[in-house]
Design a protein around this motif. Structure first.
Motif, PDB file in Angstrom:
ATOM      1  N   ALA A   3     -57.299 -40.871  18.949  1.00  0.00           N
ATOM      2  CA  ALA A   3     -57.330 -39.602  19.663  1.00  0.00           C
ATOM      3  C   ALA A   3     -56.716 -38.511  18.794  1.00  0.00           C
ATOM      4  N   VAL A   4     -57.300 -37.354  18.853  1.00  0.00           N
ATOM      5  CA  VAL A   4     -56.764 -36.199  18.151  1.00  0.00           C
ATOM      6  C   VAL A   4     -55.861 -35.446  19.114  1.00  0.00           C
ATOM      7  N   ILE A   5     -54.644 -35.261  18.691  1.00  0.00           N
ATOM      8  CA  ILE A   5     -53.681 -34.561  19.536  1.00  0.00           C
ATOM      9  C   ILE A   5     -53.648 -33.105  19.109  1.00  0.00           C
ATOM     10  N   PRO A   6     -54.003 -32.210  20.008  1.00  0.00           N
ATOM     11  CA  PRO A   6     -53.994 -30.789  19.631  1.00  0.00           C
ATOM     12  C   PRO A   6     -52.579 -30.306  19.353  1.00  0.00           C
ATOM     13  N   ALA A   7     -52.485 -29.355  18.451  1.00  0.00           N
ATOM     14  CA  ALA A   7     -51.184 -28.756  18.131  1.00  0.00           C
ATOM     15  C   ALA A   7     -50.685 -27.990  19.348  1.00  0.00           C
ATOM     16  N   THR A   8     -49.433 -28.139  19.616  1.00  0.00           N
ATOM     17  CA  THR A   8     -48.853 -27.425  20.750  1.00  0.00           C
ATOM     18  C   THR A   8     -48.087 -26.210  20.244  1.00  0.00           C
ATOM     19  N   ASP A   9     -47.819 -25.326  21.159  1.00  0.00           N
ATOM     20  CA  ASP A   9     -47.018 -24.160  20.793  1.00  0.00           C
ATOM     21  C   ASP A   9     -45.636 -24.584  20.334  1.00  0.00           C
ATOM     22  N   GLU A  10     -45.128 -25.660  20.940  1.00  0.00           N
ATOM     23  CA  GLU A  10     -43.809 -26.156  20.575  1.00  0.00           C
ATOM     24  C   GLU A  10     -43.794 -26.645  19.124  1.00  0.00           C
ATOM     25  N   ALA A  11     -44.851 -27.358  18.715  1.00  0.00           N
ATOM     26  CA  ALA A  11     -44.943 -27.844  17.331  1.00  0.00           C
ATOM     27  C   ALA A  11     -45.070 -26.665  16.370  1.00  0.00           C
ATOM     28  N   ASP A  12     -45.859 -25.664  16.762  1.00  0.00           N
ATOM     29  CA  ASP A  12     -46.010 -24.477  15.910  1.00  0.00           C
ATOM     30  C   ASP A  12     -44.684 -23.754  15.742  1.00  0.00           C
ATOM     31  N   GLU A  13     -43.903 -23.675  16.835  1.00  0.00           N
ATOM     32  CA  GLU A  13     -42.609 -23.008  16.748  1.00  0.00           C
ATOM     33  C   GLU A  13     -41.676 -23.756  15.807  1.00  0.00           C
ATOM     34  N   GLY A  14     -41.737 -25.071  15.816  1.00  0.00           N
ATOM     35  CA  GLY A  14     -40.904 -25.877  14.920  1.00  0.00           C
ATOM     36  C   GLY A  14     -41.261 -25.649  13.470  1.00  0.00           C
ATOM     37  N   SER A  15     -42.558 -25.588  13.161  1.00  0.00           N
ATOM     38  CA  SER A  15     -42.955 -25.349  11.771  1.00  0.00           C
ATOM     39  C   SER A  15     -42.653 -23.908  11.371  1.00  0.00           C
ATOM     40  N   ASP A  16     -42.768 -22.982  12.306  1.00  0.00           N
ATOM     41  CA  ASP A  16     -42.404 -21.594  12.013  1.00  0.00           C
ATOM     42  C   ASP A  16     -40.921 -21.488  11.689  1.00  0.00           C
ATOM     43  N   LEU A  17     -40.103 -22.185  12.452  1.00  0.00           N
ATOM     44  CA  LEU A  17     -38.665 -22.170  12.216  1.00  0.00           C
ATOM     45  C   LEU A  17     -38.353 -22.736  10.833  1.00  0.00           C
ATOM     46  N   LEU A  18     -38.980 -23.850  10.493  1.00  0.00           N
ATOM     47  CA  LEU A  18     -38.774 -24.457   9.182  1.00  0.00           C
ATOM     48  C   LEU A  18     -39.183 -23.501   8.064  1.00  0.00           C
ATOM     49  N   LEU A  19     -40.306 -22.830   8.250  1.00  0.00           N
ATOM     50  CA  LEU A  19     -40.772 -21.866   7.257  1.00  0.00           C
ATOM     51  C   LEU A  19     -39.754 -20.753   7.070  1.00  0.00           C
ATOM     52  N   TRP A  20     -39.226 -20.210   8.150  1.00  0.00           N
ATOM     53  CA  TRP A  20     -38.283 -19.100   8.039  1.00  0.00           C
ATOM     54  C   TRP A  20     -36.941 -19.544   7.485  1.00  0.00           C
ATOM     55  N   VAL A  21     -36.535 -20.778   7.763  1.00  0.00           N
ATOM     56  CA  VAL A  21     -35.321 -21.310   7.144  1.00  0.00           C
ATOM     57  C   VAL A  21     -35.526 -21.398   5.634  1.00  0.00           C
ATOM     58  N   LEU A  22     -36.690 -21.880   5.219  1.00  0.00           N
ATOM     59  CA  LEU A  22     -37.018 -21.955   3.799  1.00  0.00           C
ATOM     60  C   LEU A  22     -37.030 -20.566   3.155  1.00  0.00           C
ATOM     61  N   VAL A  23     -37.695 -19.627   3.780  1.00  0.00           N
ATOM     62  CA  VAL A  23     -37.794 -18.265   3.241  1.00  0.00           C
ATOM     63  C   VAL A  23     -36.411 -17.633   3.107  1.00  0.00           C
ATOM     64  N   TRP A  24     -35.616 -17.693   4.146  1.00  0.00           N
ATOM     65  CA  TRP A  24     -34.283 -17.075   4.092  1.00  0.00           C
ATOM     66  C   TRP A  24     -33.371 -17.807   3.131  1.00  0.00           C
ATOM     67  N   GLY A  25     -33.540 -19.125   3.012  1.00  0.00           N
ATOM     68  CA  GLY A  25     -32.763 -19.888   2.028  1.00  0.00           C
ATOM     69  C   GLY A  25     -33.086 -19.456   0.610  1.00  0.00           C
ATOM     70  N   GLU A  26     -34.364 -19.273   0.339  1.00  0.00           N
ATOM     71  CA  GLU A  26     -34.784 -18.805  -0.989  1.00  0.00           C
ATOM     72  C   GLU A  26     -34.250 -17.398  -1.269  1.00  0.00           C
ATOM     73  N   LEU A  27     -34.384 -16.521  -0.306  1.00  0.00           N
ATOM     74  CA  LEU A  27     -33.893 -15.158  -0.495  1.00  0.00           C
ATOM     75  C   LEU A  27     -32.380 -15.136  -0.703  1.00  0.00           C
ATOM     76  N   ALA A  28     -31.677 -15.988   0.011  1.00  0.00           N
ATOM     77  CA  ALA A  28     -30.219 -16.054  -0.150  1.00  0.00           C
ATOM     78  C   ALA A  28     -29.856 -16.568  -1.545  1.00  0.00           C
ATOM     79  N   ALA A  29     -30.537 -17.619  -1.995  1.00  0.00           N
ATOM     80  CA  ALA A  29     -30.244 -18.186  -3.325  1.00  0.00           C
ATOM     81  C   ALA A  29     -30.496 -17.145  -4.417  1.00  0.00           C
ATOM     82  N   PHE A  30     -31.641 -16.497  -4.371  1.00  0.00           N
ATOM     83  CA  PHE A  30     -31.931 -15.477  -5.377  1.00  0.00           C
ATOM     84  C   PHE A  30     -31.006 -14.276  -5.221  1.00  0.00           C
ATOM     85  N   GLY A  31     -30.672 -13.931  -3.987  1.00  0.00           N
ATOM     86  CA  GLY A  31     -29.751 -12.821  -3.751  1.00  0.00           C
ATOM     87  C   GLY A  31     -28.403 -13.064  -4.402  1.00  0.00           C
TER      88      GLY A  31
END
Length: 183
Positions: A4-32
């Motif tokens: 069965a294919v399990i559709p992506a949920t909004d909750e899963a999308d929010e988790g990946s969005d959070l991970l992405l923003w943690v990565l982005v801000w971590g990179e900006l902080a390191a370079f900063g």
């Protein structure tokens, strides 16, 4: 047996969005942190930093800026071409190729700067210069390689994440370039 294919949920999308923003801000902080360290040292050693900058090649770095921005444009086109897999692959491979061109041009630039780095009076500048630009270069090479892998197995979320990180790499370079080469 069919899986069965399990559709992506909004909750899963929010988790990946959070991970992405943690990565982005971590990179900006390191370079900063690295760039703030560079600024502090440039204020403490203005003469040696000014002398060391004479050994840089701002025209080549400027051209490399155009290469990086063109690569970013291709990545954005890939992210926006999800309904056309052939074009999406092409854009990802072009983004990667331009990223690798950036890396190659940076090594050409490094080859002319390496000799000046041995000068004891310029050592502080070049230690920071190679640390900051090398850290950035590692990011460019790594994400360019990931673009190639993403072109093999197209997945929307991966392409969006890579493109976002690529744009962060661009932003960092757009701060680094004038700070290091033009100031």
């Amino acid at each position: 047996m069919r899986m069965a294919v399990i559709p992506a949920t909004d909750e899963a999308d929010e988790g990946s969005d959070l991970l992405l923003w943690v990565l982005v801000w971590g990179e900006l902080a390191a370079f900063g942190i690295l760039l703030i360290g560079y600024l502090v040292m440039s204020m403490l050693h203005p003469e040696s930093f000014a002398l060391a900058k004479l050994h840089l090649t701002p025209r080549l770095a400027g051209f490399n800026t155009v290469v990086l921005l063109a690569s970013s444009w291709q990545a954005a086109l890939a992210a926006n071409s999800q309904d056309k897999p052939g074009r999406q692959r092409l854009f990802l491979l072009l983004a990667a190729a331009l990223g690798f061109l950036f890396v190659a041009l940076k090594f050409v630039e490094y080859s002319s700067e390496w000799t000046a780095a041995g000068d004891e009076n310029l050592q502080t500048f070049f230690e920071l210069y190679f640390l900051i630009t090398g850290f950035h270069l590692a990011h460019v090479a790594f994400v360019a390689a990931l673009f190639v892998l993403a072109a093999i197995r197209l997945e929307r979320s991966t392409i969006v994440i890579l493109t976002t990180v690529w744009h962060v790499i661009d932003i960092v370079w757009l701060v680094m370039f004038p700070l290091i080469y033009l100031s």
